[in-house]
Design an enzyme around this catalytic site. Structure first.
Site, PDB file in Angstrom:
ATOM      1  N   GLU A 487       0.839  -1.188   0.000  1.00  0.00           N
ATOM      2  CA  GLU A 487       0.000   0.000   0.000  1.00  0.00           C
ATOM      3  C   GLU A 487       0.886   1.254   0.000  1.00  0.00           C
ATOM      4  O   GLU A 487       1.054   1.865  -1.028  1.00  0.00           O
ATOM      5  CB  GLU A 487      -0.951  -0.010   1.198  1.00  0.00           C
ATOM      6  N   GLU A 764      -2.641   0.105  13.278  1.00  0.00           N
ATOM      7  CA  GLU A 764      -3.681   0.640  12.403  1.00  0.00           C
ATOM      8  C   GLU A 764      -5.059   0.585  13.063  1.00  0.00           C
ATOM      9  O   GLU A 764      -5.859   1.503  12.936  1.00  0.00           O
ATOM     10  CB  GLU A 764      -3.715  -0.177  11.112  1.00  0.00           C
TER      11      GLU A 764
HETATM   12  C1  BGC Z   1      -5.261   3.026   4.613  1.00  0.00           C
HETATM   13  C2  BGC Z   1      -5.702   4.133   5.529  1.00  0.00           C
HETATM   14  C3  BGC Z   1      -6.526   5.060   4.706  1.00  0.00           C
HETATM   15  C4  BGC Z   1      -7.727   4.280   4.360  1.00  0.00           C
HETATM   16  C5  BGC Z   1      -8.803   5.053   3.695  1.00  0.00           C
HETATM   17  C6  BGC Z   1      -6.457   2.281   4.180  1.00  0.00           C
HETATM   18  O1  BGC Z   1      -6.177   1.235   3.364  1.00  0.00           O
HETATM   19  O2  BGC Z   1      -4.319   2.227   5.196  1.00  0.00           O
HETATM   20  O3  BGC Z   1      -4.719   4.629   6.295  1.00  0.00           O
HETATM   21  O4  BGC Z   1      -6.786   6.291   5.256  1.00  0.00           O
HETATM   22  O5  BGC Z   1      -7.403   3.127   3.608  1.00  0.00           O
HETATM   23  O6  BGC Z   1      -9.824   4.255   3.444  1.00  0.00           O
END
Ligand code: BGC
Length: 887
Positions: A487, A764
């Protein structure tokens, strides 16, 4: 008589920058003066093309004359026009409060290549292209050239579509990594300028540059394909040599260059790097190299714009040794492996030290966590292979290697011999792995640390450390969400909530300056602002919705507040205005944003909150509630921005947006008695934080918010958007004691829950790992996401009491307001402001609250002690005490 001195002279936030793209660069300096009330009363800046001209008092570029002013930051050059390659020395003299001047201090800056016509280089590449799945080997792009006359100075202007690592006469030209950095290459590519004078010699010379796929042609995010911007990397370099007789030699990338193989068989930012030391051609960086080379191919310019890099490069900022001798474990496919624990989750690479037979291959895999049986947890990396391979050349003295064009997010490194080299019955064998085999190298955009926080509670101290490591791991080119899985995107929501804390932890002015430009490239023509910057097609191709798209204004505003940087507001004002006007144009007839019929993406809601269902990503606080609340908040901020820039009619328009949003909000969600129709912590936090309720209803709403916390036994249930508001709102309404209570909960869910479970970075999710359920959904489970670290600001501002003035920027005035609580017996914070270090620190001793602060030179402060005694302070060190009235 005591005199002050000057230090930390910087230009565009950088020390002696080369290759500036600004023709009106801004200067700043710090006064070193420990006298109480130290203050600058005047300054004089002089700029010349040589030190001699300064010494003789005839600066040929600029002389401000003596200016009565306390400004020592954002002093913009307005002298003779600065042209490409202008090398300047600048000198500053300041006068103190008594009118006494200091010894002048000097520093340098140099302008880069401003005009397209300054470049004579051509874009070159090789015929090798990767596939959608894997990249080609990394070539060395070479040119041998002669220098006949002594060299006075030399500059390498260099960029690539991809990532490059340049060498002159077999020496790396700098400590930078992953240059030219990540931008939307189809719109702009940054170049760097290096002083390479000392690496050149009269006679034969070689410039040789490794050229990797990087973000340009490698794998990006979860998009399952490489080549987001182009199918192969390309190089563009211009070496300009000035001889002592004033003549010039220029060496540029063109058809006369050649390429040869390097030892890097494959390299990808996410997947990892593979190096075969047997394939590395000896002497590739030196003249007289006689191995096969091939002609380069010319390619079209990948980007319409080549611009100077405005911020710090990525560099190794720390080295980390394993905490203990490594342990044997069962690795991938149950094969024997050795596990190294570096004791800290971070982003970077390792330096590998091995000894063994030629052809033996070492495999390195990376992970943030271990499974219960001690093996590596890699499920949460999703599609990121995060594996490096090193094949030995068989040097009897041992071999040292580190990857060049990849990095990983990890704490643990699993090292194993690959294939037959794992067997015990072969000879010679690899030397056993020890603690010395692996060293962690922490990589980030080299933003200087500025903030520290420490208190009597070790768990809060660990939280602070985790917050800072979250930043260290993710401020790499863009503020990314996480460094480990496939990501690593510049998620705008994460960035806007964390930006104020980030600006306390580190000097992020130049970093966000660059990212704001990325923001311009990413913004859609009609004003919508995307979810990730740099924007990637396929990741929400629309406005990112509330809480994310506001990064368009919140991040520049944060930089303006922290560093007094008006220019970032001016430069992006048109785009910010476009964005807010688009928001205004998409409210529904009732004045709500993101309601059903808005016809666009309604955002991510209070992402990862716990008020919905286990592991659900969307919140019980609906999109339209959040959309309307955020619109009111953002319109107010836009109105402030317009006022700062003197655009009062715009300011009125934006204030009107805010008023209408507040009316719509109250009509739709607020009862006459101050209850909200949405019963979540986040709903009340937003309403109270952003003054969306009539004043008379606020106390009732606050009571209701407390009831919602009480229902959960003083635990939070908020996600990305609600969480940063908890402690500030509880404090603002007079209940800092409850803010401490929620902050210091050790059990799930809360900030200290990961800490008590061994976290070294922010997780997270509140439930990324729990004792009863183990690892959360591997589909989205990073252990290094900085977002919830936004509470760091409250720790600095309220626990330690070190806070910037709400109106005056750049810490010219501090609002010191320590609020002890949580049974803490001491707390302390420091911030290296643009004026110098500020400290706010207290301890409780024998029932007394003892306070000490340092107000930087050229600043003042208002101190409010816990017993409400108020003191106006000048620069210098101060101590006060009062009865301890904290619980
Ligand atoms: C990310 C987040 C992001 C979010 C938004 C995720 O996959 O890791 O940090 O803000 O998506 O939907």
């Amino acid at each position: 008589m005591l005199k002050h001195t000057l230090s930390r002279l910087r230009c565009e936030y950088l020390t002696n920058p080369l290759g500036l793209g600004e023709t009106s660069p801004r200067f700043s300096w710090e006064m070193i003066d420990t006298r109480t009330g130290a203050r600058q009363s005047a300054y004089r800046v002089r700029v010349a093309t040589s030190e001699a001209l300064l010494r003789s008092g005839t600066p040929d570029l600029w002389d401000t004359g003596k200016i009565d002013s306390t400004e020592q930051n954002q002093i913009a050059y307005v002298g003779q026009p600065l042209k490409s390659r202008t090398a300047a020395v600048w000198e500053v003299t300041t006068w103190d409060a008594t009118g006494q001047s200091c010894e002048p201090a000097r520093a340098r800056f140099e302008i880069g290549l401003l005009e397209p016509g300054d470049w004579s280089a051509k874009w070159i590449s090789t015929p090798m292209v990767g596939t959608g799945w894997s990249g080609p080997p990394v070539p060395v792009m070479r040119k041998q050239f002669r220098i006949d006359k002594p060299v006075k100075s030399a500059r390498l202007y260099s960029t690539a579509a991809g990532v490059y690592d340049a060498h002159i006469n077999a020496q790396r030209i700098s400590d930078d990594y992953f240059r030219p950095g990540w931008t939307d290459y189809l719109k702009r590519i940054q170049y760097q300028c290096y002083d390479v004078t000392s690496q050149l010699r009269v006679g034969e010379n070689v410039i040789a540059t490794l050229l990797g796929d990087g973000w340009y042609a490698g794998r990006l995010a979860h998009l399952e394909r490489s080549m987001q911007y182009g199918d192969r990397p390309a190089l563009f370099q211009q070496l300009e040599i000035t001889h002592t007789d004033g003549s010039m030699t220029t060496v540029v990338t063109d058809d006369s260059w050649h390429w040869c193989q390097s030892g890097i068989i494959s390299s990808d930012m996410l997947q990892g790097e593979e190096f075969d030391a047997r394939l590395e051609l000896p002497g590739w960086g030196e003249p007289g190299f006689d191995q096969p080379v091939q002609a380069v191919v010319r390619v079209d310019a990948p980007s319409p714009l080549i611009v100077a890099q405005p911020n710090e490069s990525v560099r190794v900022v720390k080295e980390i040794a394993p905490v203990a001798e490594p342990k044997p474990v069962s690795g991938a496919w149950n094969q024997a492996a050795t596990m190294f624990d570096l004791g800290q989750n971070f982003a970077g690479i390792v330096r590998l030290k091995v000894k063994g037979p030629r052809g033996a291959t070492i495999k390195l895999r990376y992970g943030e966590m271990l499974q219960a049986n001690g093996s590596l947890y890699v499920e949460n990396l999703r599609g990121a292979r995060a594996t490096d391979m090193y094949t030995l050349r068989g040097d009897p003295a041992g071999e040292v290697w580190q990857p060049r064009f990849t990095f990983h997010g990890f704490r643990y490194v699993e090292v194993s011999a690959h294939g037959r080299w794992r067997r015990d019955d072969i000879s010679p064998k690899l030397e056993a792995f020890t603690r010395e085999t692996v060293t962690g190298l922490v990589l980030m955009s080299d933003t200087a640390p500025t903030g520290s926080f420490e208190c009597s509670d070790p768990l809060l101290n660990q939280l602070q450390s985790n917050i800072q490591w979250g930043q260290r791991s993710n401020f790499l080119e863009a503020p990314t969400d996480c460094p480990q899985r496939d990501e690593r995107l510049g998620w705008t929501g994460d960035a806007q909530i964390f930006a104020p804390t980030a600006a306390f932890n580190m000097d992020v002015a130049a970093f966000f300056t660059k990212w704001a430009i990325d923001g311009d490239d990413a913004q859609f023509d009609d004003g919508r602002f995307p979810a990730v910057v740099p924007h990637l097609a396929g990741v929400v191709d629309n406005d990112a919705g509330p809480g994310w798209s506001e990064a368009r204004i919140i991040c520049p505003w944060t930089i303006y507040r922290a560093y007094g940087d008006r220019r970032i507001l001016e430069r992006h004002y048109t785009q910010m205005k476009k964005w807010i006007d688009w928001q205004a144009s998409t409210v529904n007839p009732a004045g709500l944003r993101c309601a059903d019929k808005c016809g666009h993406f309604a955002g991510f809601s209070d992402w990862l909150s716990l008020d919905s269902t286990w592991q659900s990503t969307t919140s019980a606080t609906p999109h339209d509630f959040i959309g309307t609340a955020y619109f009111a908040y953002a319109s107010g901020m836009m109105s402030d921005i317009a006022n700062v820039l003197g655009r009062s009619s715009d300011a009125d328009t934006f204030a009107g947006y805010r008023q209408r949003a507040i009316t719509a909000f109250n009509n739709e969600y607020v009862t006459n008695n101050g209850r909200l129709s949405v019963q979540t912590q986040t709903a009340y936090l937003m309403a109270l934080s952003w003054d969306l309720l009539p004043e008379t209803l606020r106390p009732v709403a606050f009571e209701r918010l407390m009831a919602l916390f009480q229902e959960r036994d003083w635990h939070l249930s908020t996600g990305f958007l609600g969480t940063p508001l908890i402690c500030p709102v509880l404090t603002r309404f007079g209940r800092a004691d409850l803010a401490y209570k929620v902050l210091m909960q050790k059990d799930y869910p809360g900030w200290l829950f990961p800490v008590t479970n061994g976290a070294t970075t922010m997780w997270e999710r509140w439930n990324s790992w729990t004792p009863d359920k183990g690892f959360g959904d591997a589909g989205m489970n990073s252990f290094n996401h900085y977002a919830y670290g936004a509470v760091g600001m409250w720790m600095y501002e309220t626990i330690a009491g070190l806070r910037a003035d709400r109106v005056i920027t750049a810490h010219a005035h501090l609002e010191l307001r320590p609020l002890p609580g949580g049974n803490l017996t001491h707390a302390s914070a420091t911030l290296h402001t643009l004026r110098g270090p500020a400290t706010s620190s207290w301890k409780i001793e024998a029932g007394r609250f003892k306070y000490r602060c340092v107000v930087p030179p050229n600043a003042s402060a208002t101190l409010v002690m816990p017993d409400h005694a108020t003191h106006q302070l000048v620069a210098g060190e101060h101590t006060f005490e009062c009865a301890n009235i904290s619980g």
